[in-house]
Design a protein around this motif. Structure first.
Motif, PDB file in Angstrom:
ATOM      1  N   ARG A 112       0.833  -1.197   0.000  1.00 41.47           N
ATOM      2  CA  ARG A 112       0.000   0.000   0.000  1.00 41.47           C
ATOM      3  C   ARG A 112       0.875   1.257   0.000  1.00 41.47           C
ATOM      4  O   ARG A 112       0.561   2.247  -0.678  1.00 41.47           O
ATOM      5  CB  ARG A 112      -0.925  -0.007   1.207  1.00 41.47           C
ATOM      6  N   ALA A 113       1.962   1.219   0.753  1.00 45.72           N
ATOM      7  CA  ALA A 113       2.863   2.375   0.781  1.00 45.72           C
ATOM      8  C   ALA A 113       3.437   2.643  -0.603  1.00 45.72           C
ATOM      9  O   ALA A 113       3.494   3.786  -1.073  1.00 45.72           O
ATOM     10  CB  ALA A 113       3.989   2.139   1.789  1.00 45.72           C
ATOM     11  N   ARG A 114       3.849   1.575  -1.297  1.00 46.39           N
ATOM     12  CA  ARG A 114       4.427   1.753  -2.625  1.00 46.39           C
ATOM     13  C   ARG A 114       3.376   2.233  -3.622  1.00 46.39           C
ATOM     14  O   ARG A 114       3.662   3.080  -4.476  1.00 46.39           O
ATOM     15  CB  ARG A 114       5.044   0.443  -3.099  1.00 46.39           C
ATOM     16  N   ALA A 115       2.150   1.718  -3.510  1.00 42.67           N
ATOM     17  CA  ALA A 115       1.095   2.144  -4.429  1.00 42.67           C
ATOM     18  C   ALA A 115       0.798   3.637  -4.257  1.00 42.67           C
ATOM     19  O   ALA A 115       0.651   4.368  -5.246  1.00 42.67           O
ATOM     20  CB  ALA A 115      -0.166   1.326  -4.183  1.00 42.67           C
ATOM     21  N   LEU A 116       0.736   4.116  -3.003  1.00 41.01           N
ATOM     22  CA  LEU A 116       0.500   5.542  -2.762  1.00 41.01           C
ATOM     23  C   LEU A 116       1.653   6.382  -3.285  1.00 41.01           C
ATOM     24  O   LEU A 116       1.461   7.450  -3.869  1.00 41.01           O
ATOM     25  CB  LEU A 116       0.303   5.787  -1.268  1.00 41.01           C
ATOM     26  N   GLN A 117       2.868   5.891  -3.065  1.00 36.57           N
ATOM     27  CA  GLN A 117       4.029   6.661  -3.509  1.00 36.57           C
ATOM     28  C   GLN A 117       4.076   6.776  -5.029  1.00 36.57           C
ATOM     29  O   GLN A 117       4.316   7.847  -5.579  1.00 36.57           O
ATOM     30  CB  GLN A 117       5.307   5.999  -2.994  1.00 36.57           C
ATOM     31  N   ARG A 118       3.810   5.675  -5.729  1.00 32.98           N
ATOM     32  CA  ARG A 118       3.842   5.715  -7.185  1.00 32.98           C
ATOM     33  C   ARG A 118       2.715   6.600  -7.727  1.00 32.98           C
ATOM     34  O   ARG A 118       2.901   7.314  -8.715  1.00 32.98           O
ATOM     35  CB  ARG A 118       3.710   4.298  -7.765  1.00 32.98           C
ATOM     36  N   HIS A 119       1.564   6.562  -7.084  1.00 29.89           N
ATOM     37  CA  HIS A 119       0.469   7.448  -7.497  1.00 29.89           C
ATOM     38  C   HIS A 119       0.864   8.904  -7.317  1.00 29.89           C
ATOM     39  O   HIS A 119       0.604   9.762  -8.168  1.00 29.89           O
ATOM     40  CB  HIS A 119      -0.781   7.134  -6.679  1.00 29.89           C
ATOM     41  N   MET A 120       1.550   9.180  -6.220  1.00 29.30           N
ATOM     42  CA  MET A 120       2.011  10.540  -5.935  1.00 29.30           C
ATOM     43  C   MET A 120       2.997  11.013  -7.001  1.00 29.30           C
ATOM     44  O   MET A 120       2.920  12.141  -7.495  1.00 29.30           O
ATOM     45  CB  MET A 120       2.679  10.534  -4.551  1.00 29.30           C
ATOM     46  N   LEU A 121       3.897  10.127  -7.420  1.00 31.47           N
ATOM     47  CA  LEU A 121       4.870  10.497  -8.438  1.00 31.47           C
ATOM     48  C   LEU A 121       4.220  10.636  -9.810  1.00 31.47           C
ATOM     49  O   LEU A 121       4.613  11.487 -10.611  1.00 31.47           O
ATOM     50  CB  LEU A 121       5.980   9.439  -8.500  1.00 31.47           C
ATOM     51  N   THR A 122       3.203   9.827 -10.090  1.00 35.93           N
ATOM     52  CA  THR A 122       2.503   9.915 -11.367  1.00 35.93           C
ATOM     53  C   THR A 122       1.806  11.254 -11.529  1.00 35.93           C
ATOM     54  O   THR A 122       1.754  11.831 -12.617  1.00 35.93           O
ATOM     55  CB  THR A 122       1.473   8.791 -11.486  1.00 35.93           C
ATOM     56  N   LEU A 123       1.292  11.788 -10.407  1.00 32.09           N
ATOM     57  CA  LEU A 123       0.614  13.076 -10.457  1.00 32.09           C
ATOM     58  C   LEU A 123       1.595  14.234 -10.431  1.00 32.09           C
ATOM     59  O   LEU A 123       1.193  15.398 -10.346  1.00 32.09           O
ATOM     60  CB  LEU A 123      -0.361  13.205  -9.283  1.00 32.09           C
ATOM     61  N   ALA A 124       2.884  13.920 -10.485  1.00 29.33           N
ATOM     62  CA  ALA A 124       3.929  14.959 -10.545  1.00 29.33           C
ATOM     63  C   ALA A 124       3.870  15.882  -9.354  1.00 29.33           C
ATOM     64  O   ALA A 124       4.020  17.084  -9.462  1.00 29.33           O
ATOM     65  CB  ALA A 124       3.811  15.769 -11.837  1.00 29.33           C
TER      66      ALA A 124
END
Length: 892
Positions: A634-646
């Protein structure tokens, strides 16, 4: 930025960034409608009236001044006699040399020729100083010319007129000077009327000024045959129309500016390079990229060759203007994203590509990139959060002998502030002062604000005295910077003293003042003081806003008082203040620190339901929370989503948040993979906390070689080490049981100038007790072999240890309780050890979401034996005792 630069060097990162107008600097003051009427005249005197230069330009002599003027004229020739800000450093040196000679050796200035005095007048006008200083400089120059026997000329009067063109009564003052000119037998010429026209445009507007111009031209035509003496016909010219175009652009009336150009053409006058420069500048200010590019193309079709200033303006417009800018400004106001991440990425990549293309066209045309181009790209990268690129461009500018101006230094300082690089802030400021570039209140505010966030009172007082030595007095903003600095230093009495001094100097106590003090009480854990400040804001009828509620909520949340934070939150809603992004970020951060995934999730969903788009400060604590719960998917999924949204903007924070969980799970491979992803794919520069976790993940397994390898790499990439990083390395040797090597690391740490803290002490005691136990075991074996008497070995006495979770706030004496009816009583105030302090403006509320954690108390070598041993896995890592390592930046 040399001529060999290519687009590959300037490729934008793969992620998208927001381009806002926050760093856009209006340079219209540098676009002077009178310059194009002056330069051709100046260029006719390129030899400066000399067949050869005087030998031996001794420093401080008039010969040196003559050589400086000659070098300046040659530089102007290389710029085709167009004004360029790149020569600001040379202009400053020339004027300083002249002013020094005028004071110490005025008679030596008799060696100057008339064209050189005229060049000095032109330089005096272009140096960025106040109107009063400009008047003073022109007065000094005219007095020196009179003393040197120079013949009075019409341009003396014109230079006297120029500083008054921006004054409210500039028309009247310029008219009086023209009357003096007429009394002395000089008749006005085109440039005289151009200066007067500028004054009328500023005072009455371009439309009325144009009506006046047509009437004065008609009157001149009627009276010209009746004049005696020199007859100078006044006719409409390109320069006069450019003054009107400039006025329309300055007021933001682009349609009127275009109509004015059309009227110019109807009179048979073709627009010149300055006409197109003003139009392009106007489109840049309006953010209209398409019209800007059309104007550039139309200019080329008309046979007007673009100048360096035009290329610079177009590059600036591509990076700082256009529809993307307006969209992001609307997002700031509404808090709602109006553009998808993919669309924003496409727009910005296209803008950066167009800017690089225009830059290459400029260099192909033979123009050397100057300070404007560097400033434009530095500002663009600052907006994108690529702080390392900003600093590299600044260093490249200096290496290329392009002298930074005030804007360059301001951008570089702001980048260092955002990167928490205080040493860089100080270094750039000192470079600015040594380069004869005068800092202004904005620069002083930036450097003082950087140190205020860490409570560095010594440096703040240094800058305060430096500022006062340059004739500046603390503004409202500077006062509040000083108040915040005392609060960050946990010196509430000093902060109250500053408030009293500010009041005595005539500044009003506002919501910002009480807000800053409330934040200070929250830092020292004085919730009673927080409550009193919160009550006083409404009791004293000071304007209340959502910032007050956010500060109070943050104070309670910081001190673990969830009930108090929720009480203020519900009160805010009850009084009709809807929560904003900062409110939800504080509450999500509060629940995340308690590892309450349910509570954090509820506030996250409430934030979405309110139509507020989460940002980096929303996701970072959520990633950290799930990492600490070892819920890595879950931590990695949130982090990748955060990076995708720039949203990360090149920050290492989201990667450090995930590394926290990988270290807890002791996943060495996963930690290394995350580091590689952060540095190679996301282009995020690592910080000390990054290497601390990489060293620690190896240390927990006793992998001394791996821990030492990452410890050394920290220095190789230029990241400063700290005591926490040394403790992580020390842990590896302790876990492995290599006690001699552990003592070696300890000695190496002290030799490098790092002071041991409580964690160092506990680790070393662990080593000492194990050595003592081993020695006792060997002694017992020796006794058994020799048949001696048993010896009882006692461990050192155990003492209570200050837990790593104890806040530094608790060691600070809290101010005595006060009666709410007396908000800031003078009897509680003591004078701070400075002459005058500083502040944060009405639109600059205290940043309550990025405060640094309190530092861990340090101990001396003699105090090491005063602490008892403890389990290595618990004491070796500050993160196991508190939510945030005390010496690392706090994830908000």
């Amino acid at each position: 930025m040399d001529r060999s630069i290519n687009s590959a060097q300037w490729q934008p990162p793969w992620r998208s960034f927001h381009v806002t107008s926050a760093t856009y600097r209006d340079e219209l003051a540098e676009l002077d409608p009178i310059i194009d009427d002056t330069l051709p005249e100046a260029s006719s005197s390129r030899v400066m009236g000399r067949s050869r230069l005087p030998p031996d330009p001794t420093p401080g002599s008039v010969s040196e001044l003559i050589h400086l003027l000659d070098a300046y004229r040659k530089s102007m020739q290389s710029e085709e006699d167009y004004f360029t800000p790149d020569l600001h450093h040379t202009r400053t040196l020339i004027w300083n040399a002249f002013a020094t000679l005028a004071e110490s050796s005025r008679t030596s200035l008799m060696e100057l020729h008339a064209p050189e005095f005229k060049e000095l007048a032109f330089i005096a006008r272009l140096v960025a100083v106040s109107a009063a200083e400009h008047v003073s400089r022109i007065g000094l120059l005219i007095n020196v010319m009179k003393a040197c026997g120079q013949r009075e000329s019409i341009w003396w009067y014109e230079e006297r007129m120029y500083p008054h063109t921006d004054a409210p009564d500039g028309t009247r003052t310029c008219g009086e000077i023209i009357n003096e000119m007429l009394d002395e037998g000089f008749h006005p010429r085109h440039r005289t009327y151009n200066i007067l026209l500028r004054a009328r445009v500023r005072e009455h507007g371009p439309a009325k000024a144009e009506s006046w111009l047509h009437s004065i031209v008609a009157e001149n035509a009627e009276t010209l045959p009746q004049r005696t003496g020199p007859r100078v016909p006044l006719t409409l010219s390109v320069q006069l129309f450019n003054g009107l175009v400039h006025g329309h652009v300055r007021n933001g009336y682009m349609r009127d500016a275009v109509r004015c150009v059309q009227r110019m053409e109807s009179h048979g006058l073709a627009p010149n390079a300055y006409t197109w420069l003003y139009l392009i500048h106007g489109y840049v200010r309006a953010g209209d990229r398409q019209s800007m590019l059309r104007a550039l193309q139309t200019m080329k079709v008309a046979g007007v060759r673009p100048t360096k200033a035009i290329y610079e303006k177009v590059v600036s417009g591509l990076l700082n203007g256009g529809p993307a800018k307006r969209d992001f400004e609307a997002e700031e106001l509404s808090g709602i994203s109006q553009q998808s991440g993919a669309s924003a990425t496409t727009d910005e990549e296209r803008a950066m590509g167009d800017a690089i293309e225009m830059y290459e066209e400029m260099t192909s045309a033979g123009f050397r990139p100057g300070v404007v181009v560097y400033n434009t790209f530095m500002a663009a990268y600052l907006n994108r959060g690529d702080l390392a690129k900003v600093r590299s461009l600044f260093d490249e500018m200096v290496a290329a002998s392009v002298h930074p101006d005030a804007g360059s230094y301001s951008i570089a300082i702001r980048a260092s502030v955002r990167a928490d690089n205080l040493a860089g802030v100080d270094e750039i400021f000192e470079h600015m002062c040594s380069s004869h570039v005068e800092p202004d209140l904005v620069v002083y505010g930036n450097v003082m604000s950087a140190h205020s966030h860490v409570g560095n009172l010594e440096r703040i007082h240094y800058y305060l005295q430096h500022m006062q030595g340059r004739g500046f007095q603390p503004s409202y903003h500077i006062w509040h910077i000083l108040i915040n600095a005392y609060c960050q230093a946990r010196d509430l009495r000093g902060a109250l003293a500053v408030v009293e001094r500010m009041r005595q100097d005539g500044f009003r106590i506002t919501e910002i003042t009480y807000n800053t003090m409330m934040h200070g009480y929250g830092l020292v854990g004085d919730l009673e003081g927080v409550e009193k400040m919160f009550t006083l804001i409404s009791g004293l009828r000071v304007k209340t806003s959502i910032f007050v509620f956010n500060t109070a909520i943050a104070a309670y949340a910081r001190n673990g008082d969830r009930a108090g934070a929720m009480r203020v939150y519900l009160s805010m809603i009850g009084k009709g203040y809807p929560p904003d992004r900062v409110t939800f970020n504080i509450l999500i951060n509060m629940e995340s620190k308690q590892l309450d995934a349910v509570g954090a999730g509820e506030f996250y969903r409430s934030m979405i339901n309110h139509g507020i788009e989460p940002d980096a400060r929303t996701y970072a604590p959520l990633v950290t929370m799930h990492s600490k719960r070892v819920d890595l998917p879950r931590a990695r999924a949130l982090q990748r989503h955060m990076l995708t949204l720039a949203m990360a903007s090149g920050s290492i924070v989201p990667h450090n948040a995930l590394l926290t969980g990988l270290v807890r799970k002791r996943d060495v491979t996963g930690a290394i993979d995350e580091y590689n992803f952060a540095t190679t794919v996301h282009n995020a520069p690592p910080d000390t906390a990054t290497f601390d976790m990489l060293v620690r993940v190896h240390a927990h397994d006793g992998d001394v070689e791996g821990a030492r390898r990452w410890f050394d790499r920290c220095a190789e990439v230029g990241v400063p080490r700290d005591t926490t990083l040394w403790n992580a390395l020390l842990t590896a040797y302790v876990v492995k049981g290599d006690h001699d090597a552990a003592f070696g690391v300890f000695e190496e740490m002290k030799k490098e100038g790092f002071r041991p803290d409580i964690f160092t002490a506990t680790l070393m005691l662990k080593v000492g007790l194990k050595n003592q136990a081993a020695e006792a075991e060997r002694s017992e074996e020796q006794r058994v072999r020799t048949g001696g008497t048993p010896t009882r070995v006692r461990p050192p006495p155990r003492r209570s240890v200050t837990g790593p979770s104890l806040r530094r706030d608790d060691a600070v004496a809290r101010p005595p309780n006060r009666d709410a009816s007396q908000p800031l009583p003078p009897e509680e105030v003591r004078e701070p050890p400075v002459s005058v302090p500083s502040s944060a403006g009405d639109d600059d509320p205290v940043d309550i979401s990025s405060q640094s954690a309190a530092s861990t108390p340090v101990v001396s070598d003699e105090e090491l034996v005063a602490f008892a041993a403890a389990d290595v896995d618990e004491v070796a890592s500050p993160s196991s005792q508190s939510d945030t390592p005390t010496s690392h930046p706090k994830v908000s």
